[in-house]
Design an enzyme around this catalytic site. Structure first.
Site, PDB file in Angstrom:
ATOM      1  N   ASP A 335       0.853  -1.179   0.000  1.00 55.78           N
ATOM      2  CA  ASP A 335       0.000   0.000   0.000  1.00 55.78           C
ATOM      3  C   ASP A 335       0.901   1.246   0.000  1.00 55.78           C
ATOM      4  O   ASP A 335       2.124   1.150   0.169  1.00 55.78           O
ATOM      5  CB  ASP A 335      -0.983  -0.004   1.174  1.00 55.78           C
ATOM      6  CG  ASP A 335      -2.215   0.846   0.867  1.00 55.78           C
ATOM      7  OD1 ASP A 335      -2.159   1.681  -0.061  1.00 55.78           O
ATOM      8  OD2 ASP A 335      -3.245   0.688   1.548  1.00 55.78           O
TER       9      ASP A 335
HETATM   10  C1  BGC Z   1      -5.084   3.149   0.000  1.00 56.08           C
HETATM   11  C2  BGC Z   1      -5.249   2.093  -1.045  1.00 56.08           C
HETATM   12  C3  BGC Z   1      -5.115   2.681  -2.418  1.00 56.08           C
HETATM   13  C4  BGC Z   1      -3.782   3.385  -2.527  1.00 56.08           C
HETATM   14  C5  BGC Z   1      -3.540   3.991  -3.877  1.00 56.08           C
HETATM   15  C6  BGC Z   1      -3.833   3.964  -0.228  1.00 56.08           C
HETATM   16  O1  BGC Z   1      -3.764   5.057   0.632  1.00 56.08           O
HETATM   17  O2  BGC Z   1      -5.049   2.558   1.278  1.00 56.08           O
HETATM   18  O3  BGC Z   1      -6.486   1.456  -0.897  1.00 56.08           O
HETATM   19  O4  BGC Z   1      -5.233   1.682  -3.385  1.00 56.08           O
HETATM   20  O5  BGC Z   1      -3.737   4.412  -1.557  1.00 56.08           O
HETATM   21  O6  BGC Z   1      -4.330   5.086  -4.104  1.00 56.08           O
END
Ligand code: BGC
Length: 807
Positions: A335
């Site tokens: 993530d």
């Molecule tokens: C979120 C994810 C997301 C990623 C990319 C993160 O902050 O937890 O769910 O896919 O950002 O945008």
């Protein structure tokens, strides 16, 4: 923001666009150039051969510019063979480059181009207006392919969560349709729009089990049931990827957040989770396993610390289980900055340790933070990380790129996007999905459906005209002028002769509320305009003129979703005051809720004539909701997350263990101040008619371990309208050896449409094998013993039949 009560905050560019425009300087000429692509990629590549270099040949691209068709350049070779061949040719720097995902630049900037030329970047994360067209993406791809030594294409990821330009209801809403096929259809439609701008990869589905409505990301979840969540998640993967992910209009899916992210303590996003191995196996992992079995090509490792070990440095879950037990062959992306955050977690002293921990645990690609980029080479040279670990990660990333067809069609067809969005079939599906997501929580005296003529309807509430709130937290590329308000949708159904009176009554929240207390001296108050002094009295005056009041209440769209946790589950701002004042007029009040989570709404439950939960229903949401309000579509949704009476009850979910002291007497562990039961249980939802469920009949009360249980019940429509009953099959194992089992667990359901007076027998076949559960080591146990089974309208209704499972 027209009619808006607060500005939509842009989180990493996640903002609503005002209007569709071609980017400056990329208008007609690009569209003309793009039109060349429609004659097929062979011809298109010939165009670029003439344009830029001689690497484009009929049927293949000479990525490494050596004049030969190498194995990795040969589309007829299998993906893994091509990946191995390419890997052999790469330097350590180029390999590390494949493991870095950076934010998509807004234009072909010199620094971005230089990085691509050097092979420093393997992937882009797109999240802003650049994604209106594929232009920038294609420009960057040309640099990667034509100007880097090996020509490896980048893969562009974006959060296509519940739609792209056409926004569908939030996943929690769609899940309430109890129709996994809906996720397959909305996923496919979202993929089609996203692929039109060159998105190759979506960070969805999110399959995190959510038992705590304080957690804002419950909006993105399928709810609290692992079995239904697994069906929805697998369907969503099929929707995005299709049967052939290379086909036009398909994107690579990414199941997230692996794992345990939804169990955040206090419901606070990113917070610690403490989950026993037994609970992990039975409740948090099955949805991921189902996505892997459905062929998902990527997995995202989560932010949270899982039982003491951060999930993005957790070898047990990322390698032992995901790779060892489940044989997952795709790649894992962290993530956002989750690798660098291993330092904040306190399990790595610096970036180098964080990179080492994550890579060896099984995180192949690092999202945005740069610990791999900055430290891996030195660590490999020093022998701190074996070369083989790096190679494995790179091979996995490359294999997915080959599987996606990026080496065969690196560029998005620019003739597609101008007509790709908001097509009639997408809008029709969005409307259908919105209507089918609605859950009718109350309908006293059959005040619903509304009659389009005759009675005077007044529409009140802060969400009556706030069209832009209805798209929910991950609205991707939604534009404000694509959206319609509930007021407009109702006007359309009422027809031109009826004038709908509308008043806001109050703001959706009052500004000044602290959203993110960063420290005790500084905080960020929520922006927005407060309610005017006279708004509630005005609304009450209008209510007095009505035969029936529709009151549109709920949450602002960014009070759920990522970092949208709440400590309170009531309606924000003055909305409860507004409701009380309107209800005090004695007029029947139909509440329409737009929300990203279950709410604690006991006041409404007691005094509203009807409550329709519409969640955040998306681009066509208002039309879908109006279809239900006026009875064009029967409400058929059922809750997939428990509604508590009070925030103090959470986490609250139907499939809890029995405890040693179940029941309601003294010394049973009930609350002294409120009933321990939910406001509305999992599986609950009404129709515009009523159903009677007969007792459960079992074909046998002694089942063998290799047998199949047949359970039947008769369902009768006892009302005067046609409607859809949902027959929910629940199981309970009464004595098991490896751990307690839930008081009920969902094992099947059927939706049955019945005419007034019609009765039908539903029949479920449940193979004994499916009666099992996991022990803490991940073994599936099917144990002889006593069981109960229900076929009921919700998880709190009905009486069980009993049977024994025999050796
Ligand atoms: C979120 C994810 C997301 C990623 C990319 C993160 O902050 O937890 O769910 O896919 O950002 O945008």
């Amino acid at each position: 923001m027209p009619g808006g009560s607060h500005a939509i905050t842009a989180r990493r560019g996640k903002s609503l666009e005002k209007a569709f425009e071609y980017p400056a300087g990329c208008g007609q000429s690009w569209r003309m150039k793009g039109s060349l692509f429609i004659v097929g990629w062979l011809a298109a590549t010939a165009v670029f051969a003439a344009d830029s270099s001689s690497i484009y040949h009929p049927g293949w691209i000479d990525f490494n510019k050596d004049g030969k068709k190498n194995v990795y350049e040969d589309p007829s070779q299998p993906a893994d063979k091509r990946a191995r061949d390419l890997l052999k040719r790469m330097t350590v720097d180029e390999k590390i480059g494949q493991l870095w995902q950076v934010d998509l630049p807004r234009a072909l900037e010199p620094q971005a181009a230089a990085r691509l030329r050097n092979g420093e970047v393997g992937s882009y994360l797109g999240s802003d207006a650049t994604l209106e067209t594929p232009v920038v993406r294609n420009q960057l791809q040309h640099v990667a392919v034509e100007q880097s030594r090996l020509g490896i294409p980048v893969i562009l990821g974006h959060d296509v969560i519940h739609g792209f330009r056409t926004v569908f209801p939030i996943p929690l809403g769609q899940a309430c349709a109890w129709e996994p096929g809906l996720f397959e259809r909305t996923g496919a439609m979202a993929a089609r729009e996203a692929a039109a701008v060159g998105i190759d990869w979506t960070f969805a589905p999110m399959v995190d089990l959510a038992r705590d409505p304080r957690w804002g990301r419950i909006a993105e979840s399928f709810g609290e049931d692992p079995w239904l969540g697994a069906l929805d998640g697998a369907a969503s993967v099929r929707g995005f990827q299709g049967t052939n992910v290379q086909a036009a209009g398909r994107v690579v899916a990414c199941v997230k957040h692996y794992v345990g992210y939804g169990a955040a303590e206090g419901g606070r996003d990113y917070n610690t989770t403490e989950i026993s191995e037994y609970t992990l196996r039975n409740f948090y992992l099955p949805q991921f396993k189902a996505a892997v079995d459905a062929g998902v090509l990527t997995v995202m490792s989560s932010f949270n610390c899982l039982s003491g070990v951060p999930a993005s440095g957790n070898r047990h879950t990322l390698t032992d289980i995901l790779r060892g037990e489940w044989k997952f062959g795709g790649f894992v992306v962290s993530d956002y900055q989750a690798v660098a955050e291993l330092v904040d977690h306190g399990v790595a002293a610096n970036d180098a340790e964080a990179a080492r921990l994550a890579l060896t645990a099984g995180v192949d690609m690092e999202m945005v933070s740069r610990t791999y980029h900055d430290t891996l080479k030195q660590q490999i040279e020093q022998g701190l990380i074996p070369q083989g670990v790096l190679d494995k990660a790179v091979r996995r990333v490359l294999t997915v790129k080959f599987q996606k067809g990026l080496f065969d069609r690196p560029y998005a067809d620019e003739s597609v996007y101008p007509t790709a969005f908001l097509r009639p079939d997408a809008l029709a599906l969005a409307r259908e999905a919105a209507a089918n997501s609605c859950v009718l929580l109350k309908d006293e005296d059959r005040v619903l459906p509304l009659a389009a003529g005759g009675k005077r309807i007044v529409l009140l509430g802060p969400l009556a005209e706030a069209a832009q709130e209805l798209v929910g937290p991950w609205h991707s590329r939604a534009h404000t002028n694509d959206l319609i308000s509930l007021a407009d949708a109702m006007r359309e159904q009422l027809g031109a002769r009826v004038k709908l009176a509308v008043a806001r009554g109050c703001a959706v929240f009052e500004p000044g509320v602290i959203k993110v207390p960063r420290d005790i001296t500084s905080f960020s108050p929520l922006r927005g305009s407060p309610s005017g002094a006279n708004e509630i009295p005005e609304a009450v005056a209008l209510a007095k003129t009505a035969d029936v009041v529709v009151l549109a209440l709920g949450e602002p769209l960014d009070w759920s979703g990522e970092d949208g946790s709440r400590s309170d589950l009531g309606l924000p701002g003055l909305q409860e005051q507004l409701f009380d004042a309107v209800a005090a007029t004695g007029k029947p009040v139909v509440v329409v809720l737009f929300n990203g989570r279950p709410l604690a709404i006991t006041q409404l439950q007691q005094k509203a004539a009807a409550i329709l939960d519409a969640w955040f229903p998306g681009t066509q949401g208002a039309n879908g909701v109006a279809d239900v309000l006026f009875g064009r579509v029967e409400p058929s949704g059922r809750l997939t997350a428990t509604f508590p009476r009070s925030v103090g009850q959470v986490p609250f979910y139907y499939d809890h263990f029995n405890t040693g002291r179940p029941g309601f007497g003294e010394y049973k562990g009930n609350y002294v101040d409120i009933p321990t039961v939910p406001l509305y249980p999992f599986g609950y939802g009404l129709a515009y008619t009523t159903f009677e469920f007969g007792g459960v009949q079992l074909a046998t009360n002694a089942l063998s371990l290799h047998g199949t249980l047949t359970a039947r019940a008769e369902i009768k429509n006892t009302g005067t309208r046609a409607g859809t009953a949902v027959a929910e099959l629940y199981l309970r194992a009464l004595a098991t050896t490896a751990g307690s089992r839930p008081v009920r667990e969902l094992k099947g359901f059927q939706k049955v449409r019945l005419q007034p007076g019609e009765a039908r027998r539903v029949s479920f076949e449940l193979p004994a094998h499916q009666l099992g559960y996991y022990d803490a080591a991940g073994h599936w146990l099917v144990e002889p013993g006593r069981y109960q089974v229900w076929i009921s309208q919700d998880s709190a209704a009905g009486d069980p039949a009993a049977f024994a499972l025999r050796q």
